[in-house]
Scaffold this active site. Structure first.
Site, PDB file in Angstrom:
ATOM      1  CG  HIS A 129      16.955   1.524 -66.210  1.00 34.70           C
ATOM      2  ND1 HIS A 129      17.645   1.716 -65.037  1.00 34.70           N
ATOM      3  CD2 HIS A 129      17.883   1.554 -67.194  1.00 34.70           C
ATOM      4  CE1 HIS A 129      18.930   1.866 -65.294  1.00 34.70           C
ATOM      5  NE2 HIS A 129      19.101   1.769 -66.597  1.00 34.70           N
ATOM      6  CG  ASP A 184      16.432   1.059 -61.936  1.00 31.93           C
ATOM      7  OD1 ASP A 184      15.820   0.222 -62.631  1.00 31.93           O
ATOM      8  OD2 ASP A 184      17.403   1.724 -62.361  1.00 31.93           O
ATOM      9  CB  SER A 276      21.945   0.260 -66.414  1.00 32.11           C
ATOM     10  OG  SER A 276      21.915   1.655 -66.466  1.00 32.11           O
TER      11      SER A 276
END
Length: 340
Positions: A129, A184, A276
């Protein structure tokens, strides 16, 4: 990293930095990449490849250098950590995905988007992402770079070894789902190699290896939940605990077996936006207490660090075959550090 007790609000957020900074994106005419949606289907292999294909016949040489993966630059074996500053270059595999920008006055700079982790001389891992904004619109690869050897993001080259590498390929797992954040994970190929004797990579796990107990998360993400652009200047480290899958599933019904939950019950330690793609590592006796990559920061509760809620990480051991196969299909020779 977050150290605050907060009122629980069960809203799921991804943990990249999506707020728009006060700059203009540089539109590079001499681009080396494509928009991400254009590269997913054709520029990298599926997980299950045909042994008779031309790609499988291509031989790639693995070069194991005289360096040790996952080795810290200082000894912090049993120190209690909780969202504190890392020592300079303590975790040399911690790198960042940054965006090229310039101020209204024309001054060029790089803006932090996501964390990432160095695994070989030319490859880093990050979250899938991190390839798009919070609305699902893909970033242009030519506007992103990889920054290595950083410590304080507000001080240019404070480590004396900070470098920028352009991105040659941003390869997203073919089964990645934007809506659920399942699978992810993404591989990023840098345009030039880095010296693994200087930039130590993390150790990769064995296929489908399960980990439990203490783990370490790193990142330059938000330190104040809900406060836009409250990124840590200095790389932060926290020691948290990997939680049983059953506990994770009760917290978040959409969690799959390709995810890991980690955190503390009182909510004082967590990853947050901007973290992230950064590493979750475990230190193993069989690796001489060096760091092995267990997960990549993916998503979690909003607000971050809420009591009773853990962070969710992509389980890297599930993707080991895909990682090695993709690298070998895209690189003539691959340089790694020793794991033993």
């Amino acid at each position: 990293m977050i150290l605050l007790n907060l009122i629980v609000s069960l809203v799921i957020i991804v943990r990249c930095a999506y707020s728009k900074p006060d700059f203009y994106l540089i539109e590079t005419k001499n681009t080396i990449g494509k928009v991400h949606s254009d590269i997913r289907a054709s520029d990298y292999p599926e997980k299950d490849t045909d042994d008779n294909s031309a790609e499988s016949e291509t031989s790639t040489e693995d070069i194991i250098l005289d360096c040790k993966c996952g080795k810290e630059n200082i000894n912090v074996a049993d120190r209690i950590v909780g969202g504190e500053d890392a020592e300079m270059l303590e975790f040399p595999w911690a790198v960042a995905i940054v965006m090229k920008g310039q101020t209204i006055y024309g001054d060029k700079f790089h803006y932090h988007v996501c964390g990432a982790v160095l695994i070989s001389s030319k490859w880093v891992l990050t979250a899938a992402h991190c390839s798009h904004d919070d609305k699902g619109v893909d970033w242009k690869i030519e506007n992103l770079s990889v920054r290595l050897g950083d410590h304080n993001q507000d001080v240019k080259n404070d480590t004396k070894i900070e470098i920028i590498r352009e991105i040659d390929k941003f390869i997203i797992d073919p089964d990645y789902e934007k809506s659920s954040l399942d699978n992810d994970i993404a591989l990023v190929k840098m345009d030039r190699e880095v010296d693994l004797m200087l930039y130590t990579p993390v150790c990769l796990p064995e296929l489908n290896k399960e980990y439990k107990g203490k783990a370490y998360a790193l990142g330059w993400g938000w330190t104040k939940p809900g406060v836009i652009n409250s990124h840590a200047k200095i790389l932060q480290k926290i020691k948290i605990k990997i939680r049983p899958f059953e506990n994770c599933k009760r917290q978040y019904p959409k969690v799959t077996e390709r995810m890991i939950c980690a955190g503390v019950l009182n909510g004082k330690k967590d990853t947050c936006k901007g973290d992230s793609g950064g590493p979750l590592t475990v230190r193993l006796k069989e690796y001489q207490r060096r760091h092995v990559l267990a997960g990549l920061t993916s998503w979690g509760n909003d607000p971050c660090a809420a009591p009773g809620f853990y962070g969710v990480f992509t389980k890297v051991s599930y993707y080991i075959d895909w990682i090695y196969q993709t690298i070998r299909d895209q690189t003539e020779s691959v340089k790694f550090c020793q794991t033993e």
